[in-house]
Design a protein around this motif. Structure first.
Motif, PDB file in Angstrom:
ATOM      1  N   VAL A   1       0.843  -1.202   0.000  1.00 38.15           N
ATOM      2  CA  VAL A   1       0.000   0.000   0.000  1.00 38.15           C
ATOM      3  C   VAL A   1       0.877   1.252   0.000  1.00 38.15           C
ATOM      4  CG1 VAL A   1      -1.740   1.319   1.270  1.00 38.15           C
ATOM      5  CG2 VAL A   1      -1.860  -1.184   1.226  1.00 38.15           C
ATOM      6  N   ASN A   2       0.665   2.124  -0.961  1.00 38.83           N
ATOM      7  CA  ASN A   2       1.422   3.367  -1.043  1.00 38.83           C
ATOM      8  C   ASN A   2       0.758   4.452  -0.208  1.00 38.83           C
ATOM      9  OD1 ASN A   2       3.457   2.525  -2.905  1.00 38.83           O
ATOM     10  ND2 ASN A   2       1.943   2.623  -4.547  1.00 38.83           N
ATOM     11  N   VAL A   3       1.553   5.170   0.568  1.00 41.61           N
ATOM     12  CA  VAL A   3       1.035   6.253   1.406  1.00 41.61           C
ATOM     13  C   VAL A   3       1.446   7.604   0.829  1.00 41.61           C
ATOM     14  CG1 VAL A   3       1.116   7.357   3.669  1.00 41.61           C
ATOM     15  CG2 VAL A   3       1.041   4.859   3.496  1.00 41.61           C
ATOM     16  N   LEU A   4       0.463   8.467   0.640  1.00 44.42           N
ATOM     17  CA  LEU A   4       0.705   9.844   0.221  1.00 44.42           C
ATOM     18  C   LEU A   4       0.232  10.742   1.355  1.00 44.42           C
ATOM     19  CD1 LEU A   4       1.487  11.997  -1.888  1.00 44.42           C
ATOM     20  CD2 LEU A   4      -0.818  11.788  -2.838  1.00 44.42           C
ATOM     21  N   ALA A   5       1.160  11.446   1.987  1.00 45.81           N
ATOM     22  CA  ALA A   5       0.812  12.314   3.116  1.00 45.81           C
ATOM     23  C   ALA A   5       0.139  13.588   2.619  1.00 45.81           C
ATOM     24  CB  ALA A   5       2.058  12.658   3.916  1.00 45.81           C
ATOM     25  N   LEU A   6      -0.878  14.016   3.361  1.00 44.83           N
ATOM     26  CA  LEU A   6      -1.575  15.267   3.049  1.00 44.83           C
ATOM     27  C   LEU A   6      -1.767  16.011   4.358  1.00 44.83           C
ATOM     28  CD1 LEU A   6      -2.971  16.919   0.793  1.00 44.83           C
ATOM     29  CD2 LEU A   6      -5.097  15.780   1.419  1.00 44.83           C
ATOM     30  N   SER A   7      -1.067  17.130   4.542  1.00 46.49           N
ATOM     31  CA  SER A   7      -1.045  17.777   5.850  1.00 46.49           C
ATOM     32  C   SER A   7      -0.880  19.282   5.738  1.00 46.49           C
ATOM     33  CB  SER A   7       0.112  17.195   6.677  1.00 46.49           C
ATOM     34  OG  SER A   7       0.239  17.838   7.919  1.00 46.49           O
ATOM     35  N   VAL A   8      -1.179  19.964   6.840  1.00 46.61           N
ATOM     36  CA  VAL A   8      -0.901  21.402   6.928  1.00 46.61           C
ATOM     37  C   VAL A   8       0.506  21.637   7.472  1.00 46.61           C
ATOM     38  CG1 VAL A   8      -3.310  22.037   7.262  1.00 46.61           C
ATOM     39  CG2 VAL A   8      -1.885  21.529   9.257  1.00 46.61           C
ATOM     40  N   GLU A   9       1.146  20.583   7.938  1.00 49.98           N
ATOM     41  CA  GLU A   9       2.472  20.699   8.555  1.00 49.98           C
ATOM     42  C   GLU A   9       3.555  20.963   7.504  1.00 49.98           C
ATOM     43  OE1 GLU A   9       3.215  20.692  11.718  1.00 49.98           O
ATOM     44  OE2 GLU A   9       1.231  20.219  12.498  1.00 49.98           O
ATOM     45  N   GLU A  10       4.280  22.064   7.671  1.00 46.21           N
ATOM     46  CA  GLU A  10       5.348  22.410   6.733  1.00 46.21           C
ATOM     47  C   GLU A  10       6.730  22.263   7.345  1.00 46.21           C
ATOM     48  OE1 GLU A  10       4.842  25.969   4.328  1.00 46.21           O
ATOM     49  OE2 GLU A  10       2.835  26.218   5.155  1.00 46.21           O
ATOM     50  N   ASP A  11       6.807  21.946   8.644  1.00 44.78           N
ATOM     51  CA  ASP A  11       8.123  21.920   9.274  1.00 44.78           C
ATOM     52  C   ASP A  11       8.928  20.714   8.840  1.00 44.78           C
ATOM     53  OD1 ASP A  11       6.206  20.507  11.292  1.00 44.78           O
ATOM     54  OD2 ASP A  11       8.209  19.851  11.861  1.00 44.78           O
ATOM     55  N   GLU A  12      10.231  20.915   8.810  1.00 45.05           N
ATOM     56  CA  GLU A  12      11.177  19.939   8.287  1.00 45.05           C
ATOM     57  C   GLU A  12      11.133  18.617   9.053  1.00 45.05           C
ATOM     58  OE1 GLU A  12      16.009  19.745   8.239  1.00 45.05           O
ATOM     59  OE2 GLU A  12      15.057  21.591   7.556  1.00 45.05           O
ATOM     60  N   LYS A  13      11.026  18.679  10.372  1.00 42.36           N
ATOM     61  CA  LYS A  13      11.048  17.458  11.179  1.00 42.36           C
ATOM     62  C   LYS A  13       9.864  16.549  10.876  1.00 42.36           C
ATOM     63  CE  LYS A  13      13.706  19.243  15.102  1.00 42.36           C
ATOM     64  NZ  LYS A  13      13.696  19.529  16.568  1.00 42.36           N
ATOM     65  N   THR A  14       8.680  17.141  10.732  1.00 42.12           N
ATOM     66  CA  THR A  14       7.484  16.345  10.451  1.00 42.12           C
ATOM     67  C   THR A  14       7.577  15.673   9.090  1.00 42.12           C
ATOM     68  OG1 THR A  14       6.109  17.799  11.805  1.00 42.12           O
ATOM     69  CG2 THR A  14       4.968  16.415  10.211  1.00 42.12           C
ATOM     70  N   ILE A  15       8.029  16.417   8.092  1.00 47.89           N
ATOM     71  CA  ILE A  15       8.165  15.853   6.752  1.00 47.89           C
ATOM     72  C   ILE A  15       9.184  14.721   6.750  1.00 47.89           C
ATOM     73  CG2 ILE A  15       8.808  16.352   4.359  1.00 47.89           C
ATOM     74  CD1 ILE A  15       7.734  19.204   4.821  1.00 47.89           C
TER      75      ILE A  15
ATOM     76  N   LYS B   1      -2.067  20.721   2.379  1.00 50.65           N
ATOM     77  CA  LYS B   1      -3.512  20.688   2.155  1.00 50.65           C
ATOM     78  C   LYS B   1      -4.029  21.817   1.278  1.00 50.65           C
ATOM     79  CE  LYS B   1      -5.012  17.925   6.076  1.00 50.65           C
ATOM     80  NZ  LYS B   1      -5.774  17.864   7.338  1.00 50.65           N
ATOM     81  N   ASP B   2      -3.210  22.830   1.055  1.00 46.49           N
ATOM     82  CA  ASP B   2      -3.657  23.909   0.175  1.00 46.49           C
ATOM     83  C   ASP B   2      -3.221  23.670  -1.279  1.00 46.49           C
ATOM     84  OD1 ASP B   2      -0.947  24.322   0.376  1.00 46.49           O
ATOM     85  OD2 ASP B   2      -1.081  26.440   0.929  1.00 46.49           O
ATOM     86  N   THR B   3      -2.841  22.428  -1.586  1.00 43.59           N
ATOM     87  CA  THR B   3      -2.393  22.104  -2.938  1.00 43.59           C
ATOM     88  C   THR B   3      -3.541  22.189  -3.936  1.00 43.59           C
ATOM     89  OG1 THR B   3      -1.113  20.480  -4.190  1.00 43.59           O
ATOM     90  CG2 THR B   3      -2.854  19.615  -2.812  1.00 43.59           C
ATOM     91  N   GLU B   4      -3.217  22.394  -5.186  1.00 41.84           N
ATOM     92  CA  GLU B   4      -4.232  22.489  -6.233  1.00 41.84           C
ATOM     93  C   GLU B   4      -4.723  21.109  -6.652  1.00 41.84           C
ATOM     94  OE1 GLU B   4      -2.605  24.700  -9.452  1.00 41.84           O
ATOM     95  OE2 GLU B   4      -2.284  26.529  -8.275  1.00 41.84           O
TER      96      GLU B   4
END
Length: 212
Positions: free
Chosen positions: A79-93, A107-110
């Motif tokens: 199963v492939n996971v694609l993360a979708l989040s409001v988090e922009e910080d380096e550690k979370t990514i 989450k604000d992606t087009e």
């Protein structure tokens, strides 16, 4: 046939809106929606509920996206996971990439970027938006990347750098001084045209030096 997608998102209205978008994509269909990771893992016990892709939020109650991604990697590696989040910080990514996520979207992606990301993750194995990549790396020259020849010890350093270890811990593991490790780091950053450790992790994943 269409690829099946499960959305794991604790905000119901957003989850339903995303489902509507994904169902409108020619190559995808929504299998079901979940409010958290534990609900997803429970539903996956039925083989009929195993999707091609999980569109995963990060901050959720009961079981968050990072924990869930780690569990999926161990129990359902197909199963492939694609993360979708409001988090922009380096550690979370970084944590999501290390956990096994194949891509990371804000989450604000087009709409078009979301569709392309789903296609790329399913058909090529990974996807990172230009915005997120630029946010983390500054700039990266792919043509120069391919010409770089890394020494064995540099490769070893990169693998260590893709973990949670500090540079001091890496120095200890490699039986080198912290100053020498800093030299490896600076030299590799210069060779690969990177600006930070996150860039190094993404480079290592893309070039299969490190497999999350």
């Amino acid at each position: 046939m269409k690829y099946s997608v499960v959305i794991v998102e604790d905000h119901i209205l957003l989850s339903q809106a995303l489902a509507g978008l994904v169902n409108g994509f020619s190559k995808f269909k929504i299998l079901y929606l979940c409010k958290n990771g534990r609900e997803l893992l429970t539903r996956l016990k039925d083989p009929k509920n195993i999707p091609d892709i999980v569109l995963m939020d990060i901050n959720m109650p009961i079981m968050n996206g990072i924990e869930t991604t780690i569990a999926l990697k161990e129990e359902y590696p197909q199963v492939n996971v694609l993360a979708l989040s409001v988090e922009e910080d380096e550690k979370t990514i970084l944590k999501m990439l290390r956990a096994g996520a194949k891509g990371y979207l804000l989450k604000d992606t087009e709409k078009g970027i979301l569709e392309n990301a789903l296609v790329e993750v399913q058909e090529t194995g990974f996807y990172h938006t230009k915005d997120v990549t630029n946010l983390l790396l500054g700039s990266l020259n792919p043509k120069k990347e391919n010409k770089v020849q890394l020494k064995e010890r540099e490769m070893e350093f990169i693998k260590h750098a893709c973990t949670e270890k500090t540079y001091k811990e890496i120095a200890s593991d490699m039986c080198l001084s912290p100053k020498t490790i800093e030299g490896y780091r600076d030299s590799i950053f210069e060779k690969l045209h990177l600006k930070n450790r996150t860039g190094l992790v993404i480079y290592a994943i893309k070039n299969k030096i490190f497999i999350p």
